[in-house]
Design an enzyme around this catalytic site. Structure first.
Site, PDB file in Angstrom:
ATOM      1  N   LYS A 131     -48.254   5.627  -7.291  1.00 39.96           N
ATOM      2  CA  LYS A 131     -49.452   6.303  -6.625  1.00 39.96           C
ATOM      3  C   LYS A 131     -50.599   6.147  -8.016  1.00 39.96           C
ATOM      4  O   LYS A 131     -49.723   6.391  -9.583  1.00 39.96           O
ATOM      5  CB  LYS A 131     -49.224   7.630  -6.369  1.00 39.96           C
ATOM      6  CG  LYS A 131     -50.018   7.563  -5.449  1.00 39.96           C
ATOM      7  CD  LYS A 131     -50.749   7.367  -3.960  1.00 39.96           C
ATOM      8  CE  LYS A 131     -51.528   8.274  -2.480  1.00 39.96           C
ATOM      9  NZ  LYS A 131     -51.733   7.295  -1.852  1.00 39.96           N
ATOM     10  N   ASP A 171     -57.173   5.810  -1.008  1.00 40.29           N
ATOM     11  CA  ASP A 171     -57.022   7.481  -0.803  1.00 40.29           C
ATOM     12  C   ASP A 171     -57.842   8.817  -0.182  1.00 40.29           C
ATOM     13  O   ASP A 171     -59.040   8.168   0.022  1.00 40.29           O
ATOM     14  CB  ASP A 171     -55.506   7.800  -1.455  1.00 40.29           C
ATOM     15  CG  ASP A 171     -54.479   9.146  -0.866  1.00 40.29           C
ATOM     16  OD1 ASP A 171     -53.767   8.515   0.656  1.00 40.29           O
ATOM     17  OD2 ASP A 171     -54.543  10.194  -1.069  1.00 40.29           O
TER      18      ASP A 171
HETATM   19  P1  NDP Z   1     -60.771  10.517   3.563  1.00 42.19           P
HETATM   20  O1  NDP Z   1     -60.954  11.668   1.910  1.00 42.19           O
HETATM   21  O2  NDP Z   1     -61.710   9.746   4.201  1.00 42.19           O
HETATM   22  O3  NDP Z   1     -60.259  12.581   4.587  1.00 42.19           O
HETATM   23  C1  NDP Z   1     -59.649  13.401   4.410  1.00 42.19           C
HETATM   24  C2  NDP Z   1     -60.361  14.115   5.654  1.00 42.19           C
HETATM   25  O4  NDP Z   1     -59.234  14.643   4.934  1.00 42.19           O
HETATM   26  C3  NDP Z   1     -61.548  14.585   5.530  1.00 42.19           C
HETATM   27  O5  NDP Z   1     -62.083  15.251   6.946  1.00 42.19           O
HETATM   28  C4  NDP Z   1     -60.765  16.081   5.013  1.00 42.19           C
HETATM   29  O6  NDP Z   1     -62.261  17.328   4.775  1.00 42.19           O
HETATM   30  C5  NDP Z   1     -59.572  16.142   4.862  1.00 42.19           C
HETATM   31  N1  NDP Z   1     -58.981  17.566   4.113  1.00 42.19           N
HETATM   32  C6  NDP Z   1     -58.545  16.580   2.453  1.00 42.19           C
HETATM   33  N2  NDP Z   1     -58.391  17.385   1.828  1.00 42.19           N
HETATM   34  C7  NDP Z   1     -58.412  18.753   2.837  1.00 42.19           C
HETATM   35  C8  NDP Z   1     -57.590  20.006   2.177  1.00 42.19           C
HETATM   36  N3  NDP Z   1     -56.941  20.641   1.564  1.00 42.19           N
HETATM   37  N4  NDP Z   1     -57.310  20.751   3.386  1.00 42.19           N
HETATM   38  C9  NDP Z   1     -58.442  20.704   4.838  1.00 42.19           C
HETATM   39  N5  NDP Z   1     -58.850  19.221   4.681  1.00 42.19           N
HETATM   40  C10 NDP Z   1     -58.604  18.224   3.716  1.00 42.19           C
HETATM   41  O7  NDP Z   1     -58.712  10.031   3.540  1.00 42.19           O
HETATM   42  P2  NDP Z   1     -58.295   9.876   4.401  1.00 42.19           P
HETATM   43  O8  NDP Z   1     -58.736   9.444   5.896  1.00 42.19           O
HETATM   44  O9  NDP Z   1     -58.221   8.179   4.122  1.00 42.19           O
HETATM   45  O10 NDP Z   1     -56.095  10.110   4.203  1.00 42.19           O
HETATM   46  C11 NDP Z   1     -56.197  11.405   5.013  1.00 42.19           C
HETATM   47  C12 NDP Z   1     -54.849  11.079   4.800  1.00 42.19           C
HETATM   48  O11 NDP Z   1     -53.733  10.688   4.866  1.00 42.19           O
HETATM   49  C13 NDP Z   1     -53.883  11.466   3.588  1.00 42.19           C
HETATM   50  O12 NDP Z   1     -53.055  13.032   3.760  1.00 42.19           O
HETATM   51  C14 NDP Z   1     -53.232  10.321   2.690  1.00 42.19           C
HETATM   52  O13 NDP Z   1     -52.587  10.242   1.649  1.00 42.19           O
HETATM   53  C15 NDP Z   1     -53.320   9.530   4.242  1.00 42.19           C
HETATM   54  N6  NDP Z   1     -52.947   8.082   3.756  1.00 42.19           N
HETATM   55  C16 NDP Z   1     -54.052   7.268   4.454  1.00 42.19           C
HETATM   56  C17 NDP Z   1     -54.212   6.470   3.815  1.00 42.19           C
HETATM   57  C18 NDP Z   1     -55.367   5.513   3.828  1.00 42.19           C
HETATM   58  O14 NDP Z   1     -54.975   4.370   3.955  1.00 42.19           O
HETATM   59  N7  NDP Z   1     -56.306   5.640   3.267  1.00 42.19           N
HETATM   60  C19 NDP Z   1     -52.981   5.763   3.725  1.00 42.19           C
HETATM   61  C20 NDP Z   1     -51.401   6.001   4.264  1.00 42.19           C
HETATM   62  C21 NDP Z   1     -51.566   7.741   4.039  1.00 42.19           C
HETATM   63  P3  NDP Z   1     -63.564  17.376   3.132  1.00 42.19           P
HETATM   64  O15 NDP Z   1     -64.237  16.812   3.466  1.00 42.19           O
HETATM   65  O16 NDP Z   1     -63.487  18.495   3.698  1.00 42.19           O
HETATM   66  O17 NDP Z   1     -61.800  17.723   2.456  1.00 42.19           O
END
Ligand code: NDP
Length: 450
Positions: A131, A171
């Site tokens: 990672k 991510d």
């Molecule tokens: P994105 O950046 O596309 O979206 C993240 C979302 O989560 C946004 O809506 C963001 O809101 C919100 N968010 C992030 N940090 C916080 C926080 N501290 N408190 C509240 N909301 C928060 O990321 P992904 O959708 O790709 O990833 C989301 C999760 O899924 C993560 O845990 C990631 O590790 C996991 N994941 C992702 C994969 C992938 O293929 N993308 C694969 C496996 C797991 P805001 O815009 O306000 O920050």
């Protein structure tokens, strides 16, 4: 609520992890959660204890930390910190995403890299765990600033990665745009068109269909299997999905296809509640095209509510899919969900539930799918992208989605059967931890002391 006690055989290993990695609380939490399941495995497999397999798995093979200097649009010099933790390559090249978020530090990257080892093993694909990321905050940055940052980041990272060595992906904060800029810089520096060095690429230069949708679709397939195992389905179920990023959007899409109704999503500022069901096309337009905040949703739907700083887990639902970030469901939230009639939780995000919350779900015997199993569809489809790159092929959407669905069904069966075998029927935490661990452990035994 006190955490589960660790088995005598693994407690000293955990103490050593605490001593060697001070202050890295998320990493401690991720290690402890896996170690809680492994006591009985050491009884069945004394060779793992003798060869110190768990101790070796807890120590990354390599950790890289580097300076990322770049210039903003005003001509000011900015400095960020970059990370890549190459955790375990027993099953294949290191594989795992890059996270750009101001909260990133070594402890976050190590927790994610550690989880990735077991997740990747569960997929059945030949990929190790790693990672990376940076404390860079992409929010409010112009396209040019994002490009300059990505180029500077890759100017150091390129020497550590490669299609047979380490294959990063996206991510939080890293999507198709960022992968494109990083791929361009890698190609420029190395003078090689090495498509398999990054996944999550654009479709016109080596990306795979379904990769964008894969994590959300995969998590929903996993929950579908958990519901089926209980004689239920998504049909007519009220669902809530936290976040409004990549994982959340495609979770909402697949839930809808399978007959469920999503009534709420969120971002780090607030929650949208729309009782008649979320307007997914609008969410895509706001988030993917216009890069706006989720609160703007109510400008288009007067019957929807925006709850500033709200807690999405207080909205009653039957299926909850945390898809934002780590530790977003605490013990109290978990109790609220159970009290309100939630029967299934599928983690699209990594480690979104605190240990207290996990305990509540397990004690209530609801179907709880931990992230390392439920969200493995993203990395599995990245491995499918690598397969297509290796044979210079590209598969259709339907074919790739079918493969993803089969992989998620297999992960579910593996977790389900292992939980049974170890005397904890229906406990997907035990199933995922032991199922993911054994394959890596056997490969490490076979490779000797390295
Ligand atoms: P994105 O950046 O596309 O979206 C993240 C979302 O989560 C946004 O809506 C963001 O809101 C919100 N968010 C992030 N940090 C916080 C926080 N501290 N408190 C509240 N909301 C928060 O990321 P992904 O959708 O790709 O990833 C989301 C999760 O899924 C993560 O845990 C990631 O590790 C996991 N994941 C992702 C994969 C992938 O293929 N993308 C694969 C496996 C797991 P805001 O815009 O306000 O920050």
């Amino acid at each position: 609520m006190s955490p589960q006690l660790l088995d005598d055989k693994v407690e000293p290993i955990y103490q050593e992890v605490l001593r060697r990695n001070p202050g890295e609380v998320e990493f401690h939490q991720a290690v402890r959660e896996v170690l809680e399941s492994l006591g009985p495995v050491l009884v069945k497999h004394p060779e793992y204890k003798e060869r110190k397999i768990i101790e070796r798995i807890c120590e990354p093979e390599r950790q890289i930390i580097f300076r990322v200097p770049w210039q903003d649009d005003k001509g000011q010099v900015q400095i960020n910190r970059g990370f890549r933790v190459e955790f375990n390559s027993a099953l294949g090249p290191y594989k795992g995403g890059l996270r750009f978020h101001p909260s990133v530090y070594l402890g976050i990257i190590k927790f994610l890299g550690f989880e990735q080892i077991f997740k990747n093993s569960l997929t059945g694909m030949p990929i190790g765990g790693g990672k990376g990321g940076s404390d860079f905050d992409p929010k409010g940055r112009s396209d040019d600033e994002i490009m300059r940052f990505c180029q500077s980041f890759m100017t150091e990272l390129y020497r550590h990665i490669g299609e047979h060595t380490d294959v990063p992906a996206g991510d939080i904060g890293v999507g198709g745009r960022e992968i494109g800029y990083m791929f361009g810089q890698y190609k420029r520096i190395t003078n090689r068109y090495e498509a398999g060095v990054l996944t999550g690429k654009g479709l016109h230069y080596g990306g795979s269909l379904v990769r964008t949708e894969a994590t959300g679709y995969g998590a929903t397939f996993f929950v579908h299997e958990m519901l089926k195992a209980k004689g239920q389905s998504f049909d007519g179920k009220i669902c809530t999905v936290s976040g409004s990023g990549n994982v959340a959007i495609y979770t909402i899409e697949k839930i809808r296809e399978l007959g469920g109704k999503c009534v709420a999503c969120s971002d780090s500022n607030g929650v949208i509640y729309h009782e008649k069901g979320l307007d997914l096309d609008l969410i895509k337009q706001l988030k993917e095209v216009e890069r706006r905040r989720i609160k703007d949703y109510v400008d288009y739907h007067k019957d929807a509510k925006y709850i500033n700083n709200g807690n999405i887990w207080e909205i009653p639902c039957q299926v909850a899919m945390p898809s934002a970030t780590q530790n977003e469901i605490n013990g109290k939230d978990a109790q609220t969900l159970v009290k309100n009639g939630c029967i299934a939780v599928g983690e699209g995000a990594n480690m979104p539930t605190t240990p207290e919350g996990v305990k509540v779900f397990l004690e209530a015997k609801i179907a709880y799918g931990p992230g390392k199993a439920a969200n493995a569809g993203g990395v599995a489809t990245s491995a499918l992208e690598m397969q297509q790159n290796a044979c210079r092929d590209s598969w259709t959407f339907d074919y790739t989605e079918k493969k993803l669905e089969e992989i998620m069904i297999n992960i579910h069966s593996l977790c389900y059967e292992i939980a049974d075998e170890y005397g904890c029927p229906g406990n997907y935490v035990v199933g995922a931890n032991i199922g993911g661990f054994i394959k890596v452990a056997n490969a490490m035994v076979a490779h000797g002391l390295i």
